[in-house]
Design an enzyme around this catalytic site. Structure first.
Site, PDB file in Angstrom:
ATOM      1  N   ARG A  19       0.814  -1.218   0.000  1.00 14.29           N
ATOM      2  CA  ARG A  19       0.000   0.000   0.000  1.00 14.29           C
ATOM      3  C   ARG A  19       0.848   1.269   0.000  1.00 14.29           C
ATOM      4  O   ARG A  19       0.419   2.310   0.489  1.00 14.29           O
ATOM      5  CB  ARG A  19      -0.976   0.021   1.169  1.00 14.29           C
ATOM      6  CG  ARG A  19      -2.135  -0.942   0.974  1.00 14.29           C
ATOM      7  CD  ARG A  19      -3.333  -0.571   1.811  1.00 14.29           C
ATOM      8  NE  ARG A  19      -4.489  -1.325   1.380  1.00 14.29           N
ATOM      9  CZ  ARG A  19      -5.558  -1.566   2.132  1.00 14.29           C
ATOM     10  NH1 ARG A  19      -5.627  -1.086   3.334  1.00 14.29           N
ATOM     11  NH2 ARG A  19      -6.567  -2.258   1.658  1.00 14.29           N
TER      12      ARG A  19
ATOM     13  N   ARG B 172      -2.911   5.938   1.019  1.00  8.51           N
ATOM     14  CA  ARG B 172      -3.665   6.882   1.835  1.00  8.51           C
ATOM     15  C   ARG B 172      -2.852   7.662   2.854  1.00  8.51           C
ATOM     16  O   ARG B 172      -3.399   8.540   3.501  1.00  8.51           O
ATOM     17  CB  ARG B 172      -4.772   6.101   2.530  1.00  8.51           C
ATOM     18  CG  ARG B 172      -4.251   4.897   3.306  1.00  8.51           C
ATOM     19  CD  ARG B 172      -5.161   3.694   3.195  1.00  8.51           C
ATOM     20  NE  ARG B 172      -4.544   2.560   3.879  1.00  8.51           N
ATOM     21  CZ  ARG B 172      -5.203   1.640   4.532  1.00  8.51           C
ATOM     22  NH1 ARG B 172      -6.507   1.690   4.575  1.00  8.51           N
ATOM     23  NH2 ARG B 172      -4.583   0.664   5.122  1.00  8.51           N
TER      24      ARG B 172
ATOM     25  N   ARG C  13      -7.853  11.651  -3.837  1.00  8.71           N
ATOM     26  CA  ARG C  13      -8.985  10.958  -3.200  1.00  8.71           C
ATOM     27  C   ARG C  13     -10.147  11.924  -2.965  1.00  8.71           C
ATOM     28  O   ARG C  13     -11.315  11.555  -3.088  1.00  8.71           O
ATOM     29  CB  ARG C  13      -8.530  10.367  -1.868  1.00  8.71           C
ATOM     30  CG  ARG C  13      -9.595   9.557  -1.136  1.00  8.71           C
ATOM     31  CD  ARG C  13      -9.207   9.287   0.296  1.00  8.71           C
ATOM     32  NE  ARG C  13      -9.175  10.519   1.078  1.00  8.71           N
ATOM     33  CZ  ARG C  13      -8.673  10.605   2.301  1.00  8.71           C
ATOM     34  NH1 ARG C  13      -8.136   9.542   2.873  1.00  8.71           N
ATOM     35  NH2 ARG C  13      -8.693  11.751   2.957  1.00  8.71           N
TER      36      ARG C  13
ATOM     37  N   ASP D 122      -7.153  -2.433  -7.137  1.00  9.57           N
ATOM     38  CA  ASP D 122      -7.808  -3.054  -5.990  1.00  9.57           C
ATOM     39  C   ASP D 122      -8.135  -4.500  -6.346  1.00  9.57           C
ATOM     40  O   ASP D 122      -8.396  -4.820  -7.515  1.00  9.57           O
ATOM     41  CB  ASP D 122      -9.093  -2.312  -5.624  1.00  9.57           C
ATOM     42  CG  ASP D 122      -9.623  -2.749  -4.269  1.00  9.57           C
ATOM     43  OD1 ASP D 122      -9.059  -2.320  -3.247  1.00  9.57           O
ATOM     44  OD2 ASP D 122     -10.590  -3.538  -4.228  1.00  9.57           O
TER      45      ASP D 122
ATOM     46  N   TYR E  19     -15.377 -11.548   0.394  1.00  9.27           N
ATOM     47  CA  TYR E  19     -16.130 -10.314   0.148  1.00  9.27           C
ATOM     48  C   TYR E  19     -17.416 -10.581  -0.638  1.00  9.27           C
ATOM     49  O   TYR E  19     -18.451  -9.968  -0.383  1.00  9.27           O
ATOM     50  CB  TYR E  19     -15.258  -9.307  -0.599  1.00  9.27           C
ATOM     51  CG  TYR E  19     -14.178  -8.693   0.255  1.00  9.27           C
ATOM     52  CD1 TYR E  19     -14.489  -7.781   1.254  1.00  9.27           C
ATOM     53  CD2 TYR E  19     -12.840  -9.030   0.066  1.00  9.27           C
ATOM     54  CE1 TYR E  19     -13.505  -7.217   2.053  1.00  9.27           C
ATOM     55  CE2 TYR E  19     -11.842  -8.469   0.849  1.00  9.27           C
ATOM     56  CZ  TYR E  19     -12.178  -7.567   1.842  1.00  9.27           C
ATOM     57  OH  TYR E  19     -11.191  -7.012   2.623  1.00  9.27           O
TER      58      TYR E  19
END
Length: 345
Positions: free
Chosen positions: A25, A29, A38, A74, A151
């Site tokens: 990652r 973020r 974002r 993703d 998921y």
């Protein structure tokens, strides 16, 4: 020829002066430039717009002396391509209005032509490789079939994925059919990434640690191994299973180039379980990046000395957290870049 091929040397098991370093990652973020994008574009718009995905991929490369880039994307783009309509819900995360719960649901899932459904990812690879200009390798990735099933059946994130596990145990035929469809799609997807120019691929089994060792073999590893066997003749394959140290002995039997380990296993034990023959990647606790830069440097130095500099890729034991100070991320990276035998920080 890639100018800095330290990461590839480690995957080949060659002797190196220091281990390569990248962070799971890393394109994300914790970076202010990422946050600026974002705030302008929603999550899947960033994934599905090649110009944005490639820009995000190279953002950390501009800041830090990293030895590899990983394409911003993703794991859920694969089920999206299969007709499973994931959204990213505010303050919730991945969300599916109609989770997969029956054999009929599974039969309605398609195995798509990845060129039609995931072309935006392949375009992002092309743009990113132009920006990297052969300086460092580019890594492509996918989620493991089990993690994606979690998921798809749960319909959202979970601490235990009880619904997904119950689905597998109560409807194993449906579960295995869904796992195989995800596997077939993932193989085609990763093969196309390799054709487009990535130097290695990584399979993320984020929720493998939810399973018992026996269930892991049945519902996760045998599908990951199909991916490894299909891709390993074409490129380097890295498998990272969070919480899956119990499966390292089986994993090392496969033609993987490296195995990722999280922070719950000692380096020495990871080496023992993999017969001291496998390139390992990890295993710094991401939360430890909240320590002072001085402490981070000392801990990274100790980590390298315990794993050994060869057949080792310095990384976190999972993705970097969103609230990590930039100087702490840099301390982690520079501690590896500046490492020499007997380094003292």
């Amino acid at each position: 020829m890639i100018k800095n091929d330290l990461y590839l040397k480690a995957l080949r098991g060659e002797t190196v002066e220091r281990p390569p370093v990248w962070m799971m990652r890393q394109a994300g973020r914790y970076l202010p430039e990422f946050i600026a994008l974002r705030d302008k574009y929603d999550f899947f718009t960033r994934c599905q717009t090649p110009e944005l995905a490639s820009e995000i991929t190279v953002q950390p490369i501009r800041r830090y002396p990293l030895d590899a880039a990983i394409l911003f994307s993703d794991i859920l783009v694969v089920p999206q391509a299969m007709g499973i309509d994931f959204k990213m819900k505010e303050n919730v995360g991945p969300w599916l209005d109609n989770p997969i719960r029956t054999m009929e649901d599974v039969q309605n899932v398609i195995v798509p032509d990845v060129n039609d459904t995931l072309g935006y990812v392949f375009d992002a690879i092309e743009l990113t490789l132009q920006k990297l200009d052969n300086e460092i390798p580019l890594i492509g990735f996918a989620g493991s079939p089990w993690t994606i099933l979690c998921y798809c059946v749960e319909g959202k994130g979970s601490k235990a994925f009880d619904i997904a596990k119950s689905f597998c145990f109560q409807q194993p035929e449906a579960a295995h059919l869904l796992l195989q469809k995800i596997t077939d799609t993932t193989i085609a997807y990763l093969k196309r990434k390799v054709e487009k120019g990535v130097s290695a691929v990584q399979v993320f089994d984020s929720w493998g640690g939810m399973l018992s060792p026996a269930d892991y073999q049945e519902f996760s590893w045998k599908y990951i191994n199909q991916i490894v066997e299909a891709l390993s003749p074409l490129t380097h394959v890295v498998v990272f299973g969070k919480g899956c140290w119990f499966a390292l002995e089986e994993m090392v039997q496969s033609p993987v180039s490296a195995l990722g380990v999280d922070w719950t296993i000692k380096p020495e034990f990871a080496r023992t379980l993999t017969n001291h023959t496998m390139t390992l990647q990890g295993n710094f606790d991401p939360a430890r990046l909240h320590s002072t830069p001085e402490t981070i440097k000392k801990m990274v130095n100790e980590m390298i000395n315990r794993f050994g500099k060869d057949r080792y890729i310095a990384n976190l034991g999972h993705g970097i957290l969103p609230n990590i100070p930039l100087e702490n991320a840099e301390a982690f990276i520079r501690a590896v870049v500046d490492w020499k035998p007997n380094t003292q920080f």
